[in-house]
Scaffold this motif. Structure first.
Motif, PDB file in Angstrom:
ATOM      1  N   ASN A  77       0.797  -1.087  -0.121  1.00 14.98           N
ATOM      2  CA  ASN A  77      -0.117  -0.068  -0.085  1.00 14.98           C
ATOM      3  C   ASN A  77       0.767   1.294  -0.080  1.00 14.98           C
ATOM      4  O   ASN A  77       0.289   2.422   0.141  1.00 14.98           O
ATOM      5  N   VAL A  78       2.005   1.222   0.096  1.00 18.28           N
ATOM      6  CA  VAL A  78       3.131   2.277  -0.418  1.00 18.28           C
ATOM      7  C   VAL A  78       3.491   2.360  -1.428  1.00 18.28           C
ATOM      8  O   VAL A  78       4.159   1.384  -2.196  1.00 18.28           O
ATOM      9  N   ILE A  79       3.225   3.590  -2.341  1.00 17.40           N
ATOM     10  CA  ILE A  79       3.927   3.680  -3.589  1.00 17.40           C
ATOM     11  C   ILE A  79       5.129   4.800  -3.574  1.00 17.40           C
ATOM     12  O   ILE A  79       4.896   5.754  -3.162  1.00 17.40           O
ATOM     13  N   GLU A  80       6.307   4.529  -4.029  1.00 15.22           N
ATOM     14  CA  GLU A  80       7.408   5.047  -4.075  1.00 15.22           C
ATOM     15  C   GLU A  80       8.578   4.834  -4.912  1.00 15.22           C
ATOM     16  O   GLU A  80       8.387   3.953  -5.704  1.00 15.22           O
ATOM     17  N   VAL A  81       9.358   5.718  -5.065  1.00 19.46           N
ATOM     18  CA  VAL A  81      10.323   5.401  -6.172  1.00 19.46           C
ATOM     19  C   VAL A  81      11.052   3.802  -6.047  1.00 19.46           C
ATOM     20  O   VAL A  81      11.144   3.342  -4.840  1.00 19.46           O
ATOM     21  N   GLY A  82      11.105   3.455  -7.168  1.00 20.82           N
ATOM     22  CA  GLY A  82      11.540   2.009  -7.210  1.00 20.82           C
ATOM     23  C   GLY A  82      10.462   0.761  -7.287  1.00 20.82           C
ATOM     24  O   GLY A  82      10.831  -0.416  -7.546  1.00 20.82           O
ATOM     25  N   LYS A  83       9.386   1.258  -6.954  1.00 21.61           N
ATOM     26  CA  LYS A  83       8.118   0.304  -7.415  1.00 21.61           C
ATOM     27  C   LYS A  83       7.600   0.665  -8.910  1.00 21.61           C
ATOM     28  O   LYS A  83       7.303   1.860  -9.169  1.00 21.61           O
ATOM     29  N   PRO A  84       6.924  -0.279  -9.351  1.00 24.18           N
ATOM     30  CA  PRO A  84       6.624  -0.182 -10.750  1.00 24.18           C
ATOM     31  C   PRO A  84       5.444   0.800 -10.792  1.00 24.18           C
ATOM     32  O   PRO A  84       5.517   1.531 -11.812  1.00 24.18           O
ATOM     33  N   PHE A  85       4.467   0.948  -9.969  1.00 24.93           N
ATOM     34  CA  PHE A  85       3.111   1.890  -9.929  1.00 24.93           C
ATOM     35  C   PHE A  85       3.838   3.243  -9.873  1.00 24.93           C
ATOM     36  O   PHE A  85       3.100   4.145 -10.506  1.00 24.93           O
ATOM     37  N   TYR A  86       4.946   3.490  -9.462  1.00 25.08           N
ATOM     38  CA  TYR A  86       5.568   4.825  -9.231  1.00 25.08           C
ATOM     39  C   TYR A  86       5.559   5.633 -10.476  1.00 25.08           C
ATOM     40  O   TYR A  86       5.052   6.938 -10.625  1.00 25.08           O
ATOM     41  N   LYS A  87       5.881   4.931 -11.685  1.00 26.09           N
ATOM     42  CA  LYS A  87       5.938   5.672 -12.971  1.00 26.09           C
ATOM     43  C   LYS A  87       4.773   5.543 -13.846  1.00 26.09           C
ATOM     44  O   LYS A  87       4.610   5.824 -14.892  1.00 26.09           O
ATOM     45  N   THR A  88       3.868   4.451 -13.297  1.00 24.92           N
ATOM     46  CA  THR A  88       2.758   4.036 -14.164  1.00 24.92           C
ATOM     47  C   THR A  88       1.052   4.593 -13.824  1.00 24.92           C
ATOM     48  O   THR A  88       0.364   4.204 -14.381  1.00 24.92           O
ATOM     49  N   ILE A  89       1.327   4.932 -12.632  1.00 24.20           N
ATOM     50  CA  ILE A  89      -0.055   4.993 -11.815  1.00 24.20           C
ATOM     51  C   ILE A  89      -1.002   6.361 -12.245  1.00 24.20           C
ATOM     52  O   ILE A  89      -2.176   6.350 -11.940  1.00 24.20           O
ATOM     53  N   ARG A  90      -0.292   7.338 -12.817  1.00 18.12           N
ATOM     54  CA  ARG A  90      -1.284   8.519 -13.131  1.00 18.12           C
ATOM     55  C   ARG A  90      -2.415   8.173 -14.123  1.00 18.12           C
ATOM     56  O   ARG A  90      -2.148   7.557 -15.077  1.00 18.12           O
TER      57      ARG A  90
ATOM     58  N   TRP B 292      -5.106   5.135 -11.072  1.00 18.51           N
ATOM     59  CA  TRP B 292      -5.439   4.497  -9.744  1.00 18.51           C
ATOM     60  C   TRP B 292      -6.632   3.677  -9.704  1.00 18.51           C
ATOM     61  O   TRP B 292      -6.632   2.575  -8.927  1.00 18.51           O
ATOM     62  N   LYS B 293      -7.817   3.934 -10.226  1.00 18.07           N
ATOM     63  CA  LYS B 293      -8.879   3.125  -9.821  1.00 18.07           C
ATOM     64  C   LYS B 293      -8.664   1.996 -10.478  1.00 18.07           C
ATOM     65  O   LYS B 293      -9.222   0.858 -10.169  1.00 18.07           O
ATOM     66  N   THR B 294      -8.542   1.883 -11.628  1.00 17.32           N
ATOM     67  CA  THR B 294      -8.267   0.699 -12.538  1.00 17.32           C
ATOM     68  C   THR B 294      -7.014  -0.287 -12.084  1.00 17.32           C
ATOM     69  O   THR B 294      -7.206  -1.655 -12.170  1.00 17.32           O
ATOM     70  N   ASP B 295      -5.896   0.041 -11.956  1.00 21.73           N
ATOM     71  CA  ASP B 295      -4.608  -0.718 -11.550  1.00 21.73           C
ATOM     72  C   ASP B 295      -4.549  -0.810 -10.349  1.00 21.73           C
ATOM     73  O   ASP B 295      -3.741  -1.809 -10.010  1.00 21.73           O
ATOM     74  N   TYR B 296      -4.777   0.133  -9.253  1.00 25.01           N
ATOM     75  CA  TYR B 296      -4.407  -0.029  -7.939  1.00 25.01           C
ATOM     76  C   TYR B 296      -5.715  -0.570  -7.265  1.00 25.01           C
ATOM     77  O   TYR B 296      -5.604  -1.573  -6.565  1.00 25.01           O
ATOM     78  N   PHE B 297      -6.707   0.247  -6.973  1.00 26.42           N
ATOM     79  CA  PHE B 297      -7.948  -0.041  -6.270  1.00 26.42           C
ATOM     80  C   PHE B 297      -8.824  -1.154  -6.844  1.00 26.42           C
ATOM     81  O   PHE B 297      -9.548  -1.819  -6.288  1.00 26.42           O
TER      82      PHE B 297
END
Length: 210
Positions: free
Chosen positions: A17-30, A33-38
């Protein structure tokens, strides 16, 4: 770095549940959020400068059909909120470790329904004005990210920041303004559900009102 801080940073690295530098979602989540994370179409609510995430976690408990994201640059702070959310089994919580100045790198226009700013640093000196989270440049950023009619919540124990923020918001175009100088004795307090940050609790225990 202290051993305790190192443990917090390790926890962030291992927490989903933490998105930060070095994690895949950090560069792709923009914008995703609704479709890919939640994995749902529920509204998104941000808590900016969330610290230990008391509001993020508290609101997520109260509103399971809303997605909450705490944003802060301090990893050792959000680690506490991350752990609390995991302990409670909350699936509608995320924490984003980044500078608030870079929000447009993680959220698209109109992607956010509400923004909470709770007890921010008042940045009292005149030369710090541009860093106040209710400075016109930040208000313009929030307006860009919020859906039409979206809500900005501010809580502060600083009379100076309150007066400054009130003036800036009044000058902003198209803002529906609701405010009180005595939150705990106002109908608006119902919105806050009794949730208090660590700093707010200290302030409250001293007998001060909002």
């Amino acid at each position: 770095m202290t051993r305790r801080k190192a443990q917090f940073f390790l926890q962030n690295a291992e927490s989903s549940n933490v998105i930060e530098v070095g994690k895949p979602f950090y560069k792709t989540i923009r914008g995703r959020w609704k479709t890919d994370y939640f994995g749902n179409e529920n509204p998104i609510v941000l808590e900016l400068a969330c610290g230990k995430g008391e509001y993020t976690v508290g609101l997520a408990q109260a509103f399971p059909d809303v997605n909450f994201i705490g944003v802060d640059i301090k990893g050792d702070r959000i680690a506490r909120g991350s752990k609390a959310a995991e302990t409670l089994g909350l699936q509608n919580v995320a924490f984003l470790r980044t500078d608030i100045n870079f929000l447009t790198e993680f959220f698209r226009e109109g992607e956010v329904s509400e923004i909470w700013i709770t007890f921010p640093d008042p940045q009292p000196r005149p030369k710090q004005e541009k860093h106040r989270l209710t400075h016109p440049r930040f208000l313009a950023l929030y307006k860009l990210l919020l859906v039409p009619g979206g809500t900005l919540h501010l809580k502060t124990d600083s009379p100076e920041l309150f007066a400054y923020s009130l003036e800036q918001v009044k000058q902003a175009n198209g803002v529906d303004l609701q405010y009180t100088t005595d939150l705990y004795n106002s109908p608006l307090n119902e919105i806050h559900l009794g949730i208090k940050t660590m700093f707010e609790q200290l302030f409250f225990d001293k007998g001060f009102t909002m």
